[in-house]
Design an enzyme around this catalytic site. Structure first.
Site, short mmCIF file in Angstrom:
data_model
loop_
_atom_site.label_atom_id
_atom_site.label_comp_id
_atom_site.label_asym_id
_atom_site.label_seq_id
_atom_site.Cartn_x
_atom_site.Cartn_y
_atom_site.Cartn_z
N GLY A 89 4.40 -2.51 99.73
CA GLY A 89 5.27 -2.95 100.46
C GLY A 89 4.96 -4.61 100.82
CB SER A 90 5.97 -6.69 103.69
OG SER A 90 5.53 -5.92 104.67
CD GLU A 102 2.91 -4.22 93.94
OE1 GLU A 102 2.82 -5.57 94.18
OE2 GLU A 102 3.75 -3.87 93.98
CG LEU A 103 0.29 -5.90 99.72
CD1 LEU A 103 -0.71 -6.48 100.90
CD2 LEU A 103 0.87 -4.55 100.43
CD GLU A 154 8.35 -10.89 98.57
OE1 GLU A 154 8.24 -10.05 97.58
OE2 GLU A 154 7.50 -10.50 99.59
#
Length: 466
Positions: free
Chosen positions: A215-216, A237-238, A366
């Site tokens: 996610g973020s 895992e960002l 992003e």
């Protein structure tokens, strides 16, 4: 408190058509799920490696039998073109099959105690055991594939797993959960539905040993903070802001294609490892941009169920609006929009921008949609420096025919992975995937994740040798 009797209505983001409802898991329902998971955990922990391998292989086979219907359902609720959701379901099948093999390769070690004076006659070995109950928080952009990485690895390692599907597109995972329930021990695999409150409750609840989140960065920091209260293991895992660097000796047409396929026409631009920044060496800048614009103009935006569609609707109209605003901020900071701006609800035409000031705050963000901002650089070391200045460090790509230059630049980049003469939007299930800095520091992949979802126990046999 989590709501009781609430439902999540799932809609096609392109048409607004209602696809179905799922019940929100209440606070009491979540507690009951965690309690049941302890029972499922005992069954999984007691299972032999070959039994876990068969469970995962059976799941892969059953998903394969429904591959087309699952791909169709996923396209409807997610917005990715049907040609891409077929590939996503195929990846999930491969992941489950690969994890079936990993279940039989969970190795311990024999550690030589004769390295320590006085311990020469003793023997030490390590074994790996399941962590416990794993909470898997799955994002909307590649829900079936990333679910397979998380839930499949948890089961392969002998854990029970509680999965929170993405609220906007949970239906495909609900069907897969029915498939898993037919193969796995009772309560070893369960789903809970909800939004942020559900994620936070999983992060703080007793009875859960680890939380895996894609996610973020903002979400990851909050989950890590909450999980620390009970010392849960977190696998994060960002975000990413991947750079693609085009050197003067690159194949410009293919480099442009890597941007188109790796950013504008893959996952509707909603990929953590998509090409989000493009740096082009000055002497070939204009020629590269011409190639990029020509290929972008050939993309078809439309119904995600149409086989001819390259770019479907974003996950929601609000998401498309946020991307549109990010483009406007880049233009405000001095960038030139080279494509026609057009948004229709959740549909957003791919955007190419040039003359992007590298110091623009919007360039450092992003942007989660089909946008390709292009900046210039003079020397390769300038490009690697600018690419590494991002707070994110997922992946990067380098386009050059000089392999020595490519490896030198790759060493200089502060990222988790570097693709030479390709797109950053590359993820193979048997490779470690993740990055540095605000990307989270974790690496996910079938080999790495199974090991990370086990705990190591040391066993010492005194006087094992004469």
């Amino acid at each position: 408190m989590l709501a009781a009797d609430a439902v999540i209505t799932v809609r096609n983001p392109g048409t607004g058509e209602v696809l179905g409802d799922v019940a929100v898991t209440s606070s009491g329902g979540l507690r009951a799920t965690i309690a049941k998971a302890q029972i499922g955990q005992k069954a999984m922990s007691a299972s032999a490696a070959h039994e876990r391998a068969k469970i995962l292989d059976d799941i892969a086979t059953a998903i394969a039998q429904e591959q087309e219907s699952l791909a169709h359902l996923l396209a409807q609720e997610n917005g990715k073109p049907i040609t891409q959701t077929r590939g996503e379901v195929a990846a999930a099948i491969r992941i489950f099959k690969g994890l079936a093999g990993e279940a039989t390769r969970i190795f311990g070690r024999q550690i030589p105690l004769d390295a320590v004076p006085g311990l020469e006659k003793h023997l030490a070995v390590t074994i790996r055991e399941p962590l416990g109950v794993v909470a898997a928080l799955v994002p909307f952009n590649y829900p079936v594939e990333l679910y397979a990485h998380k839930a499949g690895a948890a089961l392969a390692a002998g854990n029970a797993v509680i999965v929170q599907p993405p609220a906007r597109c949970p239906l495909a995972l609900h069907r897969i959960a029915e498939i898993v329930a037919a193969a796995a021990p009772e309560h070893a695999h369960q789903l809970v539905n909800g939004g942020v409150e559900t994620s936070q409750a999983l992060a703080t609840a007793d009875g859960i040993a680890a939380v895996s989140l894609t996610g973020s960065t903002r979400a990851g920091k909050e989950i890590a903070r909450l999980a620390s209260g009970t010392l849960k293991k977190t696998l994060l895992e960002l975000g990413g802001n991947d750079a693609l660097i085009v050197c003067a000796d690159a194949d410009l047409d293919k480099a442009a294609e890597a941007v188109v396929l790796g950013r504008l026409a893959r996952g509707n631009g909603q990929i953590c490892c998509a090409v989000k920044r493009v740096y082009v060496q000055e002497q070939v800048h204009d020629e590269f941009v011409d190639a990029l614009l020509a290929q972008t103009a050939e993309l078809t935006v439309g119904d995600q169920l149409d086989e001819r569609t390259d770019v479907g609707p974003l996950i929601a109209e609000t998401a498309a609006s946020q991307v549109e605003q990010a483009v406007q901020r880049l233009v405000h900071d001095g960038a030139t929009l080279r494509t026609k701006p057009n948004r229709n609800g959740a549909f957003l035409d791919p955007a190419v921008l040039t003359d992007v000031p590298t110091e623009s705050p919007a360039f450092a963000e992003e942007i989660f949609g089909p946008v390709a901002p292009v900046a210039r650089f003079r020397k390769p070391e300038d490009a690697t420096r600018m690419a590494s200045e991002s707070p994110y460090g997922l992946q990067a790509a380098i386009w050059t025919r000089d392999i020595s230059r490519a490896f030198t630049m790759a060493r200089a980049l502060d990222v988790g992975g570097v693709v030479i003469n390709g797109s950053t939007a590359l993820r193979a299930e048997n490779l470690p995937f993740g990055g540095t800095k605000d990307t989270g520091g974790y690496r996910e992949g079938i080999h790495d994740t199974v090991a990370d979802l086990t705990t190591q126990k040391t066993i010492i046999v005194m006087d094992a040798f004469q």
